[in-house]
Each structure stands twice: as C-alpha cells, then as structure tokens.
Motif scaffolding. Structure first.
Motif, PDB file in Angstrom:
ATOM      1  N   MET A   1       0.956  -1.160  -0.051  1.00  0.00           N
ATOM      2  CA  MET A   1      -0.008  -0.111   0.123  1.00  0.00           C
ATOM      3  C   MET A   1       0.924   1.435  -0.074  1.00  0.00           C
ATOM      4  N   GLU A   2       0.434   2.143  -0.696  1.00  0.00           N
ATOM      5  CA  GLU A   2       1.262   3.421  -1.043  1.00  0.00           C
ATOM      6  C   GLU A   2       1.202   4.323   0.141  1.00  0.00           C
ATOM      7  N   PRO A   3       2.359   5.013   0.817  1.00  0.00           N
ATOM      8  CA  PRO A   3       2.248   5.675   2.130  1.00  0.00           C
ATOM      9  C   PRO A   3       1.137   6.933   1.772  1.00  0.00           C
ATOM     10  N   VAL A   4       0.481   7.526   2.745  1.00  0.00           N
ATOM     11  CA  VAL A   4      -0.524   8.588   2.875  1.00  0.00           C
ATOM     12  C   VAL A   4       0.200   9.671   3.474  1.00  0.00           C
ATOM     13  N   LEU A   5      -0.448  10.831   3.244  1.00  0.00           N
ATOM     14  CA  LEU A   5      -0.108  12.113   3.930  1.00  0.00           C
ATOM     15  C   LEU A   5      -1.215  12.980   4.350  1.00  0.00           C
ATOM     16  N   THR A   6      -1.240  13.424   5.299  1.00  0.00           N
ATOM     17  CA  THR A   6      -2.287  14.359   5.880  1.00  0.00           C
ATOM     18  C   THR A   6      -2.019  15.760   5.309  1.00  0.00           C
ATOM     19  N   MET A   7      -3.344  16.267   5.398  1.00  0.00           N
ATOM     20  CA  MET A   7      -3.481  17.533   4.538  1.00  0.00           C
ATOM     21  C   MET A   7      -2.343  18.546   5.242  1.00  0.00           C
ATOM     22  N   GLN A   8      -1.940  18.521   6.355  1.00  0.00           N
ATOM     23  CA  GLN A   8      -0.698  19.429   6.899  1.00  0.00           C
ATOM     24  C   GLN A   8       0.707  18.876   6.194  1.00  0.00           C
ATOM     25  N   GLN A   9       0.750  17.720   5.990  1.00  0.00           N
ATOM     26  CA  GLN A   9       1.920  17.137   5.260  1.00  0.00           C
ATOM     27  C   GLN A   9       1.961  17.577   3.901  1.00  0.00           C
ATOM     28  N   MET A  10       0.833  17.637   3.125  1.00  0.00           N
ATOM     29  CA  MET A  10       0.900  17.966   1.492  1.00  0.00           C
ATOM     30  C   MET A  10       0.865  19.435   1.656  1.00  0.00           C
ATOM     31  N   VAL A  11       0.780  20.318   2.581  1.00  0.00           N
ATOM     32  CA  VAL A  11       0.580  21.583   2.301  1.00  0.00           C
ATOM     33  C   VAL A  11       2.254  21.954   2.601  1.00  0.00           C
ATOM     34  N   ARG A  12       2.899  21.305   3.576  1.00  0.00           N
ATOM     35  CA  ARG A  12       4.289  21.491   3.890  1.00  0.00           C
ATOM     36  C   ARG A  12       5.128  20.950   2.673  1.00  0.00           C
ATOM     37  N   ARG A  13       5.012  19.808   2.176  1.00  0.00           N
ATOM     38  CA  ARG A  13       5.689  19.354   1.341  1.00  0.00           C
ATOM     39  C   ARG A  13       5.322  20.057  -0.261  1.00  0.00           C
ATOM     40  N   SER A  14       4.139  20.369  -0.437  1.00  0.00           N
ATOM     41  CA  SER A  14       3.929  20.865  -1.882  1.00  0.00           C
ATOM     42  C   SER A  14       3.977  22.398  -2.068  1.00  0.00           C
ATOM     43  N   GLY A  15       3.819  23.122  -0.700  1.00  0.00           N
ATOM     44  CA  GLY A  15       4.058  24.313  -0.615  1.00  0.00           C
ATOM     45  C   GLY A  15       2.491  25.204  -1.363  1.00  0.00           C
ATOM     46  N   VAL A  16       1.377  24.441  -1.426  1.00  0.00           N
ATOM     47  CA  VAL A  16       0.396  24.719  -1.972  1.00  0.00           C
ATOM     48  C   VAL A  16      -0.598  24.845  -0.758  1.00  0.00           C
ATOM     49  N   GLU A  17      -1.379  25.760  -0.652  1.00  0.00           N
ATOM     50  CA  GLU A  17      -2.327  26.090   0.441  1.00  0.00           C
ATOM     51  C   GLU A  17      -3.425  25.049   0.580  1.00  0.00           C
ATOM     52  N   ALA A  18      -3.847  24.639   1.719  1.00  0.00           N
ATOM     53  CA  ALA A  18      -4.899  23.742   2.029  1.00  0.00           C
ATOM     54  C   ALA A  18      -6.241  23.809   1.114  1.00  0.00           C
ATOM     55  N   SER A  19      -6.539  25.114   1.309  1.00  0.00           N
ATOM     56  CA  SER A  19      -7.919  25.572   0.430  1.00  0.00           C
ATOM     57  C   SER A  19      -7.522  25.285  -1.347  1.00  0.00           C
ATOM     58  N   ALA A  20      -6.422  25.483  -1.964  1.00  0.00           N
ATOM     59  CA  ALA A  20      -6.107  25.178  -3.101  1.00  0.00           C
ATOM     60  C   ALA A  20      -6.140  23.396  -3.362  1.00  0.00           C
ATOM     61  N   LEU A  21      -5.549  22.972  -2.354  1.00  0.00           N
ATOM     62  CA  LEU A  21      -5.679  21.389  -2.317  1.00  0.00           C
ATOM     63  C   LEU A  21      -7.138  20.774  -2.378  1.00  0.00           C
ATOM     64  N   ARG A  22      -8.124  21.267  -1.529  1.00  0.00           N
ATOM     65  CA  ARG A  22      -9.442  21.079  -1.467  1.00  0.00           C
ATOM     66  C   ARG A  22      -9.972  21.367  -2.860  1.00  0.00           C
ATOM     67  N   TYR A  23      -9.735  22.615  -3.204  1.00  0.00           N
ATOM     68  CA  TYR A  23     -10.212  22.870  -4.759  1.00  0.00           C
ATOM     69  C   TYR A  23      -9.887  21.990  -5.873  1.00  0.00           C
ATOM     70  N   TYR A  24      -8.577  21.597  -5.965  1.00  0.00           N
ATOM     71  CA  TYR A  24      -8.112  20.827  -6.873  1.00  0.00           C
ATOM     72  C   TYR A  24      -8.668  19.356  -6.834  1.00  0.00           C
ATOM     73  N   GLU A  25      -8.996  18.884  -5.495  1.00  0.00           N
ATOM     74  CA  GLU A  25      -9.778  17.787  -5.260  1.00  0.00           C
ATOM     75  C   GLU A  25     -11.182  17.707  -5.672  1.00  0.00           C
ATOM     76  N   SER A  26     -11.986  18.974  -5.446  1.00  0.00           N
ATOM     77  CA  SER A  26     -13.168  18.925  -5.962  1.00  0.00           C
ATOM     78  C   SER A  26     -13.144  18.891  -7.381  1.00  0.00           C
ATOM     79  N   LEU A  27     -12.283  19.420  -8.350  1.00  0.00           N
ATOM     80  CA  LEU A  27     -12.104  19.581  -9.636  1.00  0.00           C
ATOM     81  C   LEU A  27     -11.496  17.973 -10.198  1.00  0.00           C
TER      82      LEU A  27
END
Length: 151
Positions: A1-27
């Motif tokens: 199984m592929e490792p998973v990241l929390t929202m905080q980890q995604m924000v920190r690793r990607s440099g993209v705000e949580a709101s943008a990540l949620r928007y990308y997910e909604s799209l």
C-alpha cells in the motif's frame, strides 16, 4: 500500500495552501482518501500531481487544460517519469510564446514610461493619429503589431 500524507503534510511538502488542495480535489485533479474521522489522506503520489498542476499553471495552462492532461495519465498505477515527460513534451512552443509575449509587454511598458502620456489614443510617438486603432481592438502593440508604416 502506498504511503499517505495528511493535509498538513501535503501543504508543507507541496507548498500549496490547503484551500487550493481542496479545490483541486473538488475538480478531480487530485484525490484523497478519508480516515475513519473523515480527515483527508493523500497518497504520496499526489505530490507529483500537485507539482505538475503548479508548473502547468505557470506555463499558462488553465485548470481545465490541466485536467485534460492529467486524464491522459495511466490508471491503476503510479505514473512514472516517462508518463510525466510525455505530458509536457509539447510545452516548449507554449513557453516560447509566453517568453515572446513578456518581451513585448516589457518593450511596451518601457515605451510608455519613456513617453509619459500613457495614452495610445494621444501618444504622438507610439501611436500618431491613433493608427493602432485601425489594426483592430485590443493591445495591438503588445500583440506584436508595431509596424504602422503601412497605414
């Protein structure tokens, strides 16, 4: 199984705000699983998709175009380097167009600042008798149509 990241980890690793990540997910550009408590858990491979989205936006692609490009990726496996390379191989011409556009904008800005009037309607240096208006609507000089000698 592929490792998973929390929202905080995604924000920190990607440099993209949580709101943008949620928007990308909604799209549908990225996907997340939900924990038992309903928190998002992103497969680590989503970092590459987010990087692709950020880069593609800087190249000038819209989110709709990015979605169409991401839809070309294989399903059922994590995309490999050659998959990502295939998506971006036709971007060279788009980047060259962008560079040319920025050069035109820079030249136009310099011309206007040196003139001081900031009005193509009244500018005797860059647009005597509003010759640019005869070329059509929009910023004709910035679109690369500088030659007024034929008018």
């Amino acid at each position: 199984m592929e490792p998973v990241l929390t929202m905080q980890q995604m924000v920190r690793r990607s440099g993209v705000e949580a709101s943008a990540l949620r928007y990308y997910e909604s799209l549908g550009l990225i996907a997340a699983e939900r924990s038992g408590g309903g928190q998002r858990r992103f497969p680590r491979s989503m970092l590459r998709r987010v990087a692709f989205i950020v880069f593609a936006q800087r190249v000038g692609l819209s989110l709709d175009e990015i979605g169409r490009e991401l839809a070309k990726l294989p399903t059922g496996r994590v995309p490999k380097g050659e998959d990502w390379s295939r998506l971006s191989e036709n971007w060279t011409s788009r980047i060259d167009e962008r560079i040319a556009e920025l050069r035109r904008l820079k030249a136009g800005l310099t011309d206007c600042i040196s003139c001081g009037c900031l009005s193509l309607d009244q500018c005797a240096l860059s647009n005597p008798d509003d010759r640019a208006g005869r070329l059509g609507p929009g910023p004709r000089y910035w679109l690369g149509q500088r030659s007024m000698k034929t008018l």
